[in-house]
Design an enzyme around this catalytic site. Structure first.
Site, PDB file in Angstrom:
ATOM      1  CB  CYS B  14      -0.890  -0.005   1.237  1.00 58.52           C
ATOM      2  SG  CYS B  14      -1.839   1.498   1.470  1.00 58.52           S
ATOM      3  N   PRO B  15       0.596   2.275  -0.806  1.00 62.62           N
ATOM      4  CG  PRO B  15       0.437   4.530  -1.495  1.00 62.62           C
ATOM      5  CD  PRO B  15       1.272   3.586  -0.668  1.00 62.62           C
TER       6      PRO B  15
END
Lengths: 133, 76
Positions: B14-15
């Protein structure tokens, strides 16, 4: 653009806080928010241009070690992606640049839009949501 | 019906998967479907939330073994 503009004051040199700022800035910018980042104090050191082949030098603790080990997206690359895919501006604190006797060429390429004073940044931030890290 | 274009972001945290998908959406045609593969648990929730926020169409999310398949249709 929807939502209040996001203003981030990044002054910590800790990798974990720089990573969080990069995540908020990049995700905010690609989610139809204008994002403005003001880099000051020890945080500026993470953006100092390094010799070819040398990556960013982060100060950090437990999470920093794990993130580097696992190859979590690099904070500087996340800021770049935010600029490329959304509306993100990055300003270097003019006071910190002055005391270091640096100009923008001293910082990593393709990231900073200029230098700015805190008063000007805070004035703009009255129009949005301000986060300090 | 053609298969959605696939973006394999397994191994990215993430991200990363979200950013890879957004980069692909930027250059996709309106109406095109994209499938993002992600092994990141947070992205399995964050990507549909992003799709809803910006107004594309979330077709489906499916857990397959140790990763997720998320299909999105570009609406605008």
């Amino acid at each position: 653009m929807s939502g209040l503009p996001l203003f981030i004051v990044l002054c910590s040199g800790e990798h974990e806080k720089i990573q969080m700022a990069a995540m908020m800035a990049s995700v905010g910018a690609v989610s139809d928010r204008k994002v403005h980042v003001f880099v000051s104090m020890n945080a500026i050191l993470a953006f100092e241009k390094q010799p070819a082949g040398v990556g960013p030098t982060y100060q950090g603790g437990h999470m920093s070690k794990i993130m580097l080990q696992k190859g979590v997206p690099d904070a500087i690359e996340l800021f770049r992606q935010g600029k490329m895919l959304g509306e993100l501006t990055m300003k270097a604190c003019s006071m910190v640049m002055d005391v270091n006797q640096w100009d923008l060429d001293h910082l990593v390429d393709d990231l900073f839009d200029g230098m700015e004073g805190l008063t000007s940044f805070l004035s703009s931030a009255e129009q949005g949501q301000l986060i300090t890290l | 019906m053609s298969e959605p274009r696939r973006i394999d972001a397994r191994g990215s945290y993430c991200p990363g998967p979200l950013m890879e998908m957004i980069a692909a959406i930027k250059i996709a045609d309106v109406g095109e479907e994209l499938e993002i593969l992600s092994g990141d648990r947070g992205s399995a929730e964050d990507i549909p939330a992003w799709i809803a926020k910006v107004g594309h169409e979330h077709i489906k999310t499916q857990k397959i073994d140790d990763y997720w398949s998320i299909v999105v249709k570009k609406i605008k």
